[in-house]
Scaffold this motif. Structure first.
Motif, PDB file in Angstrom:
ATOM      1  N   UNK A  85      18.492 -60.042 -10.889  1.00 48.60           N
ATOM      2  CA  UNK A  85      19.614 -59.428 -10.208  1.00 48.60           C
ATOM      3  C   UNK A  85      19.986 -58.123 -10.884  1.00 48.60           C
ATOM      4  N   UNK A  86      20.708 -57.283 -10.159  1.00 46.56           N
ATOM      5  CA  UNK A  86      21.121 -55.996 -10.719  1.00 46.56           C
ATOM      6  C   UNK A  86      22.519 -55.633 -10.234  1.00 46.56           C
ATOM      7  N   UNK A  87      23.312 -55.100 -11.171  1.00 48.22           N
ATOM      8  CA  UNK A  87      24.616 -54.519 -10.886  1.00 48.22           C
ATOM      9  C   UNK A  87      24.677 -53.201 -11.657  1.00 48.22           C
ATOM     10  N   UNK A  88      25.812 -52.502 -11.588  1.00 42.30           N
ATOM     11  CA  UNK A  88      25.951 -51.318 -12.430  1.00 42.30           C
ATOM     12  C   UNK A  88      27.334 -51.327 -13.072  1.00 42.30           C
ATOM     13  N   UNK A  89      27.449 -50.597 -14.168  1.00 42.01           N
ATOM     14  CA  UNK A  89      28.734 -50.489 -14.861  1.00 42.01           C
ATOM     15  C   UNK A  89      28.965 -49.049 -15.287  1.00 42.01           C
ATOM     16  N   UNK A  90      30.234 -48.736 -15.512  1.00 40.08           N
ATOM     17  CA  UNK A  90      30.589 -47.368 -15.858  1.00 40.08           C
ATOM     18  C   UNK A  90      30.768 -46.505 -14.619  1.00 40.08           C
ATOM     19  N   UNK A  91      30.703 -45.199 -14.824  1.00 42.01           N
ATOM     20  CA  UNK A  91      30.894 -44.251 -13.726  1.00 42.01           C
ATOM     21  C   UNK A  91      29.710 -44.304 -12.765  1.00 42.01           C
ATOM     22  N   UNK A 135      11.447 -50.975 -18.621  1.00 41.90           N
ATOM     23  CA  UNK A 135      11.121 -51.774 -17.438  1.00 41.90           C
ATOM     24  C   UNK A 135      11.155 -50.901 -16.197  1.00 41.90           C
ATOM     25  N   UNK A 136      10.224 -51.157 -15.306  1.00 39.74           N
ATOM     26  CA  UNK A 136      10.306 -50.593 -13.975  1.00 39.74           C
ATOM     27  C   UNK A 136      11.079 -51.573 -13.102  1.00 39.74           C
ATOM     28  N   UNK A 137      11.981 -51.058 -12.289  1.00 40.53           N
ATOM     29  CA  UNK A 137      12.777 -51.890 -11.384  1.00 40.53           C
ATOM     30  C   UNK A 137      12.727 -51.270  -9.984  1.00 40.53           C
ATOM     31  N   UNK A 138      12.761 -52.137  -8.977  1.00 39.95           N
ATOM     32  CA  UNK A 138      12.802 -51.642  -7.597  1.00 39.95           C
ATOM     33  C   UNK A 138      13.477 -52.689  -6.721  1.00 39.95           C
ATOM     34  N   UNK A 139      14.009 -52.245  -5.585  1.00 42.30           N
ATOM     35  CA  UNK A 139      14.655 -53.169  -4.664  1.00 42.30           C
ATOM     36  C   UNK A 139      14.212 -52.898  -3.241  1.00 42.30           C
ATOM     37  N   UNK A 140      14.227 -53.970  -2.441  1.00 40.32           N
ATOM     38  CA  UNK A 140      13.870 -53.863  -1.024  1.00 40.32           C
ATOM     39  C   UNK A 140      14.829 -54.675  -0.151  1.00 40.32           C
ATOM     40  N   UNK A 141      15.827 -55.310  -0.778  1.00 35.20           N
ATOM     41  CA  UNK A 141      16.681 -56.249  -0.053  1.00 35.20           C
ATOM     42  C   UNK A 141      17.906 -55.601   0.586  1.00 35.20           C
ATOM     43  N   UNK A 142      18.100 -54.328   0.339  1.00 37.80           N
ATOM     44  CA  UNK A 142      19.246 -53.610   0.898  1.00 37.80           C
ATOM     45  C   UNK A 142      18.717 -52.431   1.708  1.00 37.80           C
ATOM     46  N   UNK A 143      19.406 -52.105   2.792  1.00 38.63           N
ATOM     47  CA  UNK A 143      18.946 -51.008   3.644  1.00 38.63           C
ATOM     48  C   UNK A 143      18.883 -49.683   2.900  1.00 38.63           C
ATOM     49  N   UNK A 144      19.643 -49.571   1.796  1.00 38.69           N
ATOM     50  CA  UNK A 144      19.642 -48.322   1.027  1.00 38.69           C
ATOM     51  C   UNK A 144      18.520 -48.281  -0.014  1.00 38.69           C
ATOM     52  N   UNK A 145      17.805 -49.390  -0.203  1.00 32.91           N
ATOM     53  CA  UNK A 145      16.721 -49.431  -1.200  1.00 32.91           C
ATOM     54  C   UNK A 145      15.546 -48.583  -0.749  1.00 32.91           C
ATOM     55  N   UNK A 176      21.090 -45.096 -13.071  1.00 35.68           N
ATOM     56  CA  UNK A 176      19.878 -45.892 -12.893  1.00 35.68           C
ATOM     57  C   UNK A 176      19.900 -46.665 -11.583  1.00 35.68           C
ATOM     58  N   UNK A 177      21.060 -47.229 -11.226  1.00 37.44           N
ATOM     59  CA  UNK A 177      21.176 -47.949  -9.963  1.00 37.44           C
ATOM     60  C   UNK A 177      20.888 -47.012  -8.788  1.00 37.44           C
ATOM     61  N   UNK A 178      21.453 -45.821  -8.841  1.00 31.04           N
ATOM     62  CA  UNK A 178      21.237 -44.854  -7.768  1.00 31.04           C
ATOM     63  C   UNK A 178      19.797 -44.395  -7.655  1.00 31.04           C
ATOM     64  N   UNK A 188      25.848 -45.954  -1.309  1.00 31.47           N
ATOM     65  CA  UNK A 188      25.770 -47.158  -0.492  1.00 31.47           C
ATOM     66  C   UNK A 188      25.089 -48.291  -1.263  1.00 31.47           C
ATOM     67  N   UNK A 189      24.061 -47.943  -2.013  1.00 34.18           N
ATOM     68  CA  UNK A 189      23.359 -48.971  -2.794  1.00 34.18           C
ATOM     69  C   UNK A 189      24.260 -49.511  -3.900  1.00 34.18           C
ATOM     70  N   UNK A 190      24.986 -48.622  -4.571  1.00 37.15           N
ATOM     71  CA  UNK A 190      25.885 -49.071  -5.635  1.00 37.15           C
ATOM     72  C   UNK A 190      27.013 -49.953  -5.086  1.00 37.15           C
ATOM     73  N   UNK A 191      27.358 -49.761  -3.825  1.00 41.18           N
ATOM     74  CA  UNK A 191      28.416 -50.564  -3.213  1.00 41.18           C
ATOM     75  C   UNK A 191      27.893 -51.900  -2.670  1.00 41.18           C
ATOM     76  N   UNK A 192      26.620 -52.162  -2.878  1.00 39.85           N
ATOM     77  CA  UNK A 192      25.999 -53.359  -2.306  1.00 39.85           C
ATOM     78  C   UNK A 192      26.214 -54.634  -3.094  1.00 39.85           C
ATOM     79  N   UNK A 193      26.989 -54.579  -4.174  1.00 38.76           N
ATOM     80  CA  UNK A 193      27.229 -55.780  -4.973  1.00 38.76           C
ATOM     81  C   UNK A 193      26.021 -56.143  -5.825  1.00 38.76           C
TER      82      UNK A 193
END
Length: 308
Positions: A85-91, A135-145, A176-178, A188-193
């Motif tokens: 799972x992934x979230x973000x923190x800070x600004x 680490x390399x990370x990627x997402x496909x589960x959100x429309x913004x990925x 990094x999340x963006x 939009x991706x950062x707002x995806x929870x």
């Protein structure tokens, strides 16, 4: 009279033979009773067959163990691992937070980290010995990925436990999340929870940057404590040794916390120091004269070496 006597004698002999014959037969019976004993001994060696399958069972267990790699074992395999799972923190466009459980402090927002960092869950952070791993990370589960990988460095420990269904967690900086988003869709991706992502361990590469040693503010001639950063390849260390001036002997340092290593053996340490680094995969690198004779607490000393 001779004939009757002869007849009687013969009759007596016949009777006597009949009496003796059953006794002879009864004596033969015990011999038959003892015959099964050799038969039972012949079957005894068959018990060895039950021991032969044991080594085969041990081999199967060994293969099963190596077939289920931990995160370090998966390094360099090229496999994408799921369930994180992934979230973000800070600004939203920041570097997470200064400091962190690895001790990199403000370096996380400058080159070569460039805010592309993450706080890792327990198995990624590994008590601080996972600090610096890439680490390399990627997402496909959100429309913004975007589905394209971004590289992050472990610079902190993720607080709390895992979210339901997770095997690992990356608490990333907003930057990094963006970086996993399609162009123009970072917010939009950062707002995806909590996002479900894929990840894999990759070699770190800090082009044009050598390993740096930042002496802790609390260090003194009897207590040496140093932050080690920007290691290429594995990015993290499993052991560090120190050689004092003129000694010719490597002394093991203790892992303090995060990316910090210390030595306090109860006597004054004689600089300059050489440092021998052993990476997570066992690669050894020596930085000669890494710390000069007149070293100062709080100062960073850049070496001339890095892992090839």
């Amino acid at each position: 009279m001779a004939k009757p006597c002869t007849f009687l004698l013969l009759a007596a002999l016949v009777v006597l033979s009949l009496l003796v014959s059953p006794i002879a037969c009864s004596r033969k019976l015990p011999r038959h009773k003892h015959k099964p004993k050799p038969v039972s001994h012949r079957h005894a060696p068959a018990a060895k067959v039950t021991h032969k399958p044991a080594p085969a069972a041990a081999k199967k267990a060994h293969r099963n163990h190596t077939a289920s790699p931990s995160v370090p074992a998966a390094y360099g395999s090229g496999w994408w691992l799921s369930g994180a799972g992934a979230t973000y923190y800070g600004a939203p466009n920041g570097d997470g937070s200064d400091g962190g459980a690895c001790g990199y402090q403000t370096a996380v927002g400058t080159q070569p980290f460039d805010s592309m960092i993450a706080a890792g869950s327990t198995l990624l952070y590994r008590g601080g010995e996972g600090c610096g791993a890439c680490y390399e990370v990627k997402c496909t589960t959100n429309a913004a990925c975007s589905g394209k990988p971004a590289t992050v460095v472990i610079t902190d420990q993720s607080p709390g436990g895992l979210f339901p269904g997770e095997v690992e967690h990356f608490d990333m900086s907003g930057t990094a999340m963006g970086a996993m988003a399609k162009p123009g869709m970072a917010d939009k991706l950062r707002a995806g929870g909590v996002l479900r992502i894929q990840y894999r361990r990759v070699p770190c590469k800090y082009t044009g940057v050598n390993i740096a040693f930042k002496v802790d503010q609390g260090a003194n001639p009897f207590y040496f404590d140093v932050l080690i950063e920007f290691e290429d390849d594995d990015g993290d260390l499993s052991a560090v040794d120190l050689m004092e001036a003129g000694s010719g002997v490597w002394t093991p340092m203790s892992h303090n916390w995060g990316a910090m290593w210390r030595l306090n053996n109860g006597r004054r340490l004689k600089a300059p120091f050489a440092l021998r680094l052993t990476s997570d995969s066992g690669r050894v690198l020596v930085a000669s004269n890494a710390i000069p004779a007149g070293w100062k607490p709080g100062k960073t000393y850049r070496s001339l070496v890095n892992y090839p």
